[in-house]
Design a protein around this motif. Sequence first.
Motif, PDB file in Angstrom:
ATOM      1  N   SER A 148      38.642  40.966  52.640  1.00 39.10           N
ATOM      2  CA  SER A 148      37.685  40.953  53.737  1.00 39.10           C
ATOM      3  C   SER A 148      37.979  39.860  54.756  1.00 39.10           C
ATOM      4  O   SER A 148      37.598  39.986  55.920  1.00 39.10           O
ATOM      5  N   VAL A 149      38.665  38.801  54.337  1.00 40.45           N
ATOM      6  CA  VAL A 149      38.966  37.691  55.237  1.00 40.45           C
ATOM      7  C   VAL A 149      40.372  37.797  55.816  1.00 40.45           C
ATOM      8  O   VAL A 149      40.592  37.543  57.006  1.00 40.45           O
ATOM      9  N   SER A 150      41.339  38.199  54.986  1.00 37.89           N
ATOM     10  CA  SER A 150      42.714  38.335  55.456  1.00 37.89           C
ATOM     11  C   SER A 150      43.440  39.431  54.686  1.00 37.89           C
ATOM     12  O   SER A 150      43.995  39.186  53.611  1.00 37.89           O
ATOM     13  N   PRO A 151      43.431  40.656  55.196  1.00 36.85           N
ATOM     14  CA  PRO A 151      44.147  41.738  54.531  1.00 36.85           C
ATOM     15  C   PRO A 151      45.632  41.438  54.329  1.00 36.85           C
ATOM     16  O   PRO A 151      46.225  41.856  53.334  1.00 36.85           O
ATOM     17  N   LYS A 152      46.234  40.699  55.256  1.00 33.41           N
ATOM     18  CA  LYS A 152      47.665  40.385  55.129  1.00 33.41           C
ATOM     19  C   LYS A 152      47.914  39.470  53.943  1.00 33.41           C
ATOM     20  O   LYS A 152      48.877  39.652  53.189  1.00 33.41           O
ATOM     21  N   LEU A 153      47.077  38.463  53.776  1.00 34.08           N
ATOM     22  CA  LEU A 153      47.206  37.578  52.618  1.00 34.08           C
ATOM     23  C   LEU A 153      46.990  38.350  51.326  1.00 34.08           C
ATOM     24  O   LEU A 153      47.712  38.162  50.338  1.00 34.08           O
ATOM     25  N   SER A 154      46.006  39.226  51.328  1.00 31.49           N
ATOM     26  CA  SER A 154      45.738  40.054  50.160  1.00 31.49           C
ATOM     27  C   SER A 154      46.964  40.876  49.783  1.00 31.49           C
ATOM     28  O   SER A 154      47.313  40.984  48.604  1.00 31.49           O
ATOM     29  N   ARG A 155      47.640  41.437  50.775  1.00 33.91           N
ATOM     30  CA  ARG A 155      48.818  42.251  50.497  1.00 33.91           C
ATOM     31  C   ARG A 155      49.944  41.414  49.888  1.00 33.91           C
ATOM     32  O   ARG A 155      50.640  41.856  48.970  1.00 33.91           O
ATOM     33  N   GLU A 156      50.125  40.210  50.370  1.00 36.60           N
ATOM     34  CA  GLU A 156      51.165  39.333  49.808  1.00 36.60           C
ATOM     35  C   GLU A 156      50.888  39.041  48.330  1.00 36.60           C
ATOM     36  O   GLU A 156      51.801  39.052  47.498  1.00 36.60           O
ATOM     37  N   ILE A 157      49.621  38.781  48.009  1.00 38.16           N
ATOM     38  CA  ILE A 157      49.254  38.465  46.626  1.00 38.16           C
ATOM     39  C   ILE A 157      49.464  39.669  45.722  1.00 38.16           C
ATOM     40  O   ILE A 157      50.032  39.558  44.629  1.00 38.16           O
ATOM     41  N   VAL A 158      49.018  40.841  46.160  1.00 34.87           N
ATOM     42  CA  VAL A 158      49.109  42.017  45.293  1.00 34.87           C
ATOM     43  C   VAL A 158      50.554  42.459  45.100  1.00 34.87           C
ATOM     44  O   VAL A 158      50.923  42.963  44.033  1.00 34.87           O
ATOM     45  N   GLU A 159      51.395  42.273  46.092  1.00 32.48           N
ATOM     46  CA  GLU A 159      52.802  42.646  45.923  1.00 32.48           C
ATOM     47  C   GLU A 159      53.461  41.807  44.835  1.00 32.48           C
ATOM     48  O   GLU A 159      54.282  42.312  44.058  1.00 32.48           O
ATOM     49  N   ARG A 160      53.102  40.526  44.761  1.00 34.05           N
ATOM     50  CA  ARG A 160      53.629  39.689  43.687  1.00 34.05           C
ATOM     51  C   ARG A 160      53.112  40.155  42.331  1.00 34.05           C
ATOM     52  O   ARG A 160      53.849  40.174  41.336  1.00 34.05           O
ATOM     53  N   ARG A 161      51.829  40.547  42.306  1.00 33.25           N
ATOM     54  CA  ARG A 161      51.253  41.002  41.041  1.00 33.25           C
ATOM     55  C   ARG A 161      51.898  42.301  40.575  1.00 33.25           C
ATOM     56  O   ARG A 161      52.180  42.475  39.377  1.00 33.25           O
ATOM     57  N   SER A 209      48.884  37.618  31.472  1.00 28.22           N
ATOM     58  CA  SER A 209      47.847  38.512  30.960  1.00 28.22           C
ATOM     59  C   SER A 209      46.713  37.703  30.366  1.00 28.22           C
ATOM     60  O   SER A 209      46.838  36.501  30.121  1.00 28.22           O
ATOM     61  N   GLY A 210      45.593  38.392  30.087  1.00 26.06           N
ATOM     62  CA  GLY A 210      44.471  37.738  29.452  1.00 26.06           C
ATOM     63  C   GLY A 210      43.981  36.551  30.270  1.00 26.06           C
ATOM     64  O   GLY A 210      43.803  36.638  31.483  1.00 26.06           O
ATOM     65  N   PRO A 211      43.789  35.395  29.629  1.00 29.54           N
ATOM     66  CA  PRO A 211      43.313  34.214  30.359  1.00 29.54           C
ATOM     67  C   PRO A 211      44.331  33.667  31.352  1.00 29.54           C
ATOM     68  O   PRO A 211      43.992  32.835  32.192  1.00 29.54           O
ATOM     69  N   LEU A 212      45.568  34.145  31.280  1.00 34.55           N
ATOM     70  CA  LEU A 212      46.618  33.715  32.208  1.00 34.55           C
ATOM     71  C   LEU A 212      46.869  34.744  33.304  1.00 34.55           C
ATOM     72  O   LEU A 212      47.855  34.643  34.038  1.00 34.55           O
ATOM     73  N   THR A 213      45.988  35.727  33.420  1.00 34.66           N
ATOM     74  CA  THR A 213      46.209  36.800  34.386  1.00 34.66           C
ATOM     75  C   THR A 213      46.279  36.277  35.817  1.00 34.66           C
ATOM     76  O   THR A 213      45.696  35.233  36.139  1.00 34.66           O
ATOM     77  N   HIS A 214      46.997  37.004  36.647  1.00 27.66           N
ATOM     78  CA  HIS A 214      47.088  36.675  38.065  1.00 27.66           C
ATOM     79  C   HIS A 214      46.220  37.628  38.874  1.00 27.66           C
ATOM     80  O   HIS A 214      46.066  38.793  38.530  1.00 27.66           O
ATOM     81  N   CYS A 215      45.686  37.123  39.981  1.00 30.90           N
ATOM     82  CA  CYS A 215      44.792  37.886  40.838  1.00 30.90           C
ATOM     83  C   CYS A 215      45.542  39.027  41.532  1.00 30.90           C
ATOM     84  O   CYS A 215      46.735  38.910  41.841  1.00 30.90           O
ATOM     85  N   CYS A 216      44.812  40.118  41.814  1.00 26.87           N
ATOM     86  CA  CYS A 216      45.392  41.232  42.562  1.00 26.87           C
ATOM     87  C   CYS A 216      45.301  41.021  44.065  1.00 26.87           C
ATOM     88  O   CYS A 216      45.841  41.811  44.837  1.00 26.87           O
ATOM     89  N   GLY A 217      44.565  40.001  44.481  1.00 31.15           N
ATOM     90  CA  GLY A 217      44.410  39.753  45.910  1.00 31.15           C
ATOM     91  C   GLY A 217      43.210  40.421  46.530  1.00 31.15           C
ATOM     92  O   GLY A 217      42.912  40.205  47.709  1.00 31.15           O
TER      93      GLY A 217
END
Length: 321
Positions: free
Chosen positions: A255-268, A242-250
């Motif tokens: 716009s470049v890779s929806p599949k990569l975005s989905r992997e990142i957001v699932e972890r979040r 959280s805060g300054p240690l927050t993780h990206c939602c993807g």
Amino acid sequence: MYHPKAIVDLIAGNVRKTRNPFGAFHFVMNRWWKNLDLPRDGSTLFYTGLMVQSVPFIERITRQLEALEDTSWAPLVGYGSWIPKRLVQVGSLFMTTPKERAPYEQILKDMVALLRRSGVRFAYRPDLDLYSGILLYDLGDQEAFEAHARFVAKRLQEAGVRTLITVDPHTTYAFKVLYPKYVGAEFEVRTYFELLRLQGEPNGTRVTLHDPCFFGRYLKLSHVPRRVLRDVGVAVADVQQSGPLTHCCGGPAESVSPKLSREIVERRVDQLKQTGAPILSMCPICMGNLKKAGADVQDLASFLARRVSSSGNGQNRKDQT
């Protein structure tokens, strides 16, 4: 993954032709303000940067990009920049439905209601409420970003605008950091939640806040919405990231890779669910992406609007700007 240059050129072309990333008519994207009787005159402007309104368009386009990614049809996306401007704009009339737009338009209406309840005075000019260009910067097209930013800044300066009340982290960062640095345009920039003065009694409600990257890591504003929630009697159950240690939602990768975005957001989403508390978002892009991964997430402003409405304990103050 799509070739980044094809995506960047497509977005830059749309921004250059229509002043938004989708090539849409401005009136198609921005109609939430109608029937609200908002004042038009003043040096303090409520400024959406079209980000909240963009989410239904992003969701529709991302579904199409995700379906085509890594297929033989993917290279054809790059030819989208060849489509005539007027044809793209006409297509925007059918890109989203009123039902899809309604929840995001309500978020902006809730922000206006909260600011009014806090005694904040501001104007709204839909003709001046333009996209900041932040995605061009994020994707590395600095030249296109600077050209667009100069256009937007000039419009605001000629209208006598001195203060912007922003509603999302991307637009806030653009005007607070990038516009002064790259085009020499300086405005007083305040997020809407920095101006809220609300009150409420504790009733055991707990929430978990997802901090957007720009608010958490770069602008160091994560403490402010927590203060606002505390003022209305709501406890925040934070995860470690959280805060300054927050993780990206993807979201930036969509716009470049929806599949990569989905992997990142699932972890979040897995991280945020650890508290068991309802999830709140301060960014429309984050909220849309978290929902796509199955999270039950609400916008901070809409949550606060319901909270103070049900408690009846909002407190009006003098102009905070």
